[in-house]
Design a protein around this motif. Structure first.
Motif, short mmCIF file in Angstrom:
data_model
loop_
_atom_site.label_atom_id
_atom_site.label_comp_id
_atom_site.label_asym_id
_atom_site.label_seq_id
_atom_site.Cartn_x
_atom_site.Cartn_y
_atom_site.Cartn_z
N PRO A 46 1.10 -1.43 0.39
CA PRO A 46 0.10 0.14 0.06
C PRO A 46 1.16 1.39 -0.34
N LYS A 47 0.40 2.25 -0.25
CA LYS A 47 1.42 3.51 -0.41
C LYS A 47 0.92 3.74 0.86
N SER A 48 0.83 3.44 1.50
CA SER A 48 1.01 4.71 3.61
C SER A 48 2.51 3.38 3.84
N TRP A 49 2.63 2.03 3.34
CA TRP A 49 3.59 1.30 3.27
C TRP A 49 5.12 2.22 3.24
N PHE A 50 4.78 2.60 1.65
CA PHE A 50 5.98 3.23 1.09
C PHE A 50 6.18 4.65 1.84
N THR A 51 5.00 5.76 2.71
CA THR A 51 5.78 6.87 2.80
C THR A 51 6.12 6.11 4.17
N ARG A 52 6.41 5.24 4.81
CA ARG A 52 6.70 5.48 6.00
C ARG A 52 8.24 4.52 5.51
N ALA A 53 8.11 4.07 4.48
CA ALA A 53 9.47 3.81 4.43
C ALA A 53 10.38 5.44 4.06
N PHE A 54 9.95 6.00 3.44
CA PHE A 54 10.65 7.66 2.43
C PHE A 54 10.65 8.46 3.79
N LEU A 55 9.68 8.71 4.56
CA LEU A 55 10.34 9.36 5.49
C LEU A 55 11.39 8.65 6.90
N MET A 56 11.49 6.86 7.10
CA MET A 56 12.94 6.99 7.18
C MET A 56 14.45 6.59 6.10
N THR A 57 13.89 6.92 4.90
CA THR A 57 15.14 7.54 4.09
C THR A 57 15.56 9.18 4.17
N ARG A 58 14.57 10.21 3.93
CA ARG A 58 14.86 11.36 3.70
C ARG A 58 15.81 11.39 4.72
N GLY A 59 16.84 12.27 3.15
CA GLY A 59 17.89 12.76 4.05
C GLY A 59 19.35 12.56 4.28
N HIS A 60 19.15 10.44 4.24
CA HIS A 60 20.25 9.75 3.85
C HIS A 60 20.73 9.50 2.69
N ASP A 61 21.64 8.65 2.99
CA ASP A 61 22.34 9.08 0.90
C ASP A 61 21.71 7.41 0.63
N ILE A 62 20.55 7.62 0.48
CA ILE A 62 19.46 6.21 -0.16
C ILE A 62 18.93 6.25 -1.35
N GLU A 63 19.36 5.93 -2.62
CA GLU A 63 18.28 6.39 -3.34
C GLU A 63 17.27 5.53 -4.46
N TRP A 64 15.54 5.85 -4.09
CA TRP A 64 15.05 5.04 -4.63
C TRP A 64 15.06 4.43 -6.11
N ILE A 65 14.71 3.55 -6.76
CA ILE A 65 14.43 3.27 -8.08
C ILE A 65 13.51 2.60 -8.41
N PHE A 66 12.41 3.32 -9.42
CA PHE A 66 11.96 2.80 -9.67
C PHE A 66 11.75 2.21 -11.15
N GLY A 67 10.73 0.86 -11.81
CA GLY A 67 11.48 0.63 -12.43
C GLY A 67 9.74 0.40 -12.75
N ILE A 68 9.69 1.00 -13.83
CA ILE A 68 8.11 1.63 -15.09
C ILE A 68 8.48 1.94 -16.56
N ASP A 69 8.65 0.56 -17.27
CA ASP A 69 9.11 0.68 -18.20
C ASP A 69 8.52 0.91 -19.56
N GLY A 70 7.68 1.73 -19.54
CA GLY A 70 7.57 3.56 -20.57
C GLY A 70 5.95 4.25 -19.72
N LEU A 71 4.82 4.09 -20.61
CA LEU A 71 3.92 5.01 -19.58
C LEU A 71 3.68 4.43 -18.93
N PRO A 72 3.22 4.89 -17.51
CA PRO A 72 2.53 3.86 -15.92
C PRO A 72 1.59 3.01 -16.70
#
Length: 143
Positions: free
Chosen positions: A33-59
């Protein structure tokens, strides 16, 4: 290859952050769920962490290669990631169904402050039907 599947993801992420480890987190799955990712993004903000999203083409089209992926949901999650101040990249493998959409997707990434990484592949075994029409969009294997 998608760490978001791991049942102890948050525990491992917390350890990496405490140890100040540089990370790349590659995501192609959209089952959380989006809320799961929001929790993760709050944890990683400000750290040397890159999120890479594999979306091949228009969503709406990315599930043509990434079976069962909800590309529109994952695009929204990627957008949220960037808006929360995280280092965010859109990884885009070129196929025949999306090769004409590269410029549009690049522009979409730029509009939401996301880096765009176009992947030109040479691996066409078992997916020859997805091979791009233009030879500039795939690598040949000369051995």
């Amino acid at each position: 290859s998608d760490p978001t599947h791991h049942e102890d993801f948050f525990t491992l992420l917390k350890i990496a952050i405490q140890k100040n480890v540089s990370l790349e987190i590659s995501v192609a799955a959209s089952f959380r769920p989006k809320s799961w990712f929001t929790r993760a993004f709050l944890m990683t903000r400000g750290h040397d962490i890159e999120w890479i999203f594999g979306i091949d083409g228009l969503p709406a089209d990315s599930n043509k290669y990434r079976v069962n992926q909800d590309g529109e949901k994952l695009y929204d999650i990627m957008k949220r990631c960037a808006s929360m101040g995280n280092n965010t990249t859109w990884q885009y493998i070129v196929f025949n169904y999306n090769e004409d959409d590269v410029d549009k997707c690049y522009s979409m990434a730029k509009d939401i402050n996301v880096k765009f990484k176009k992947i030109i592949s040479s691996r066409w075994n078992n997916i020859e039907h997805l091979k791009p029409k233009s030879k500039t969009n795939y690598l040949t294997r000369d051995f």
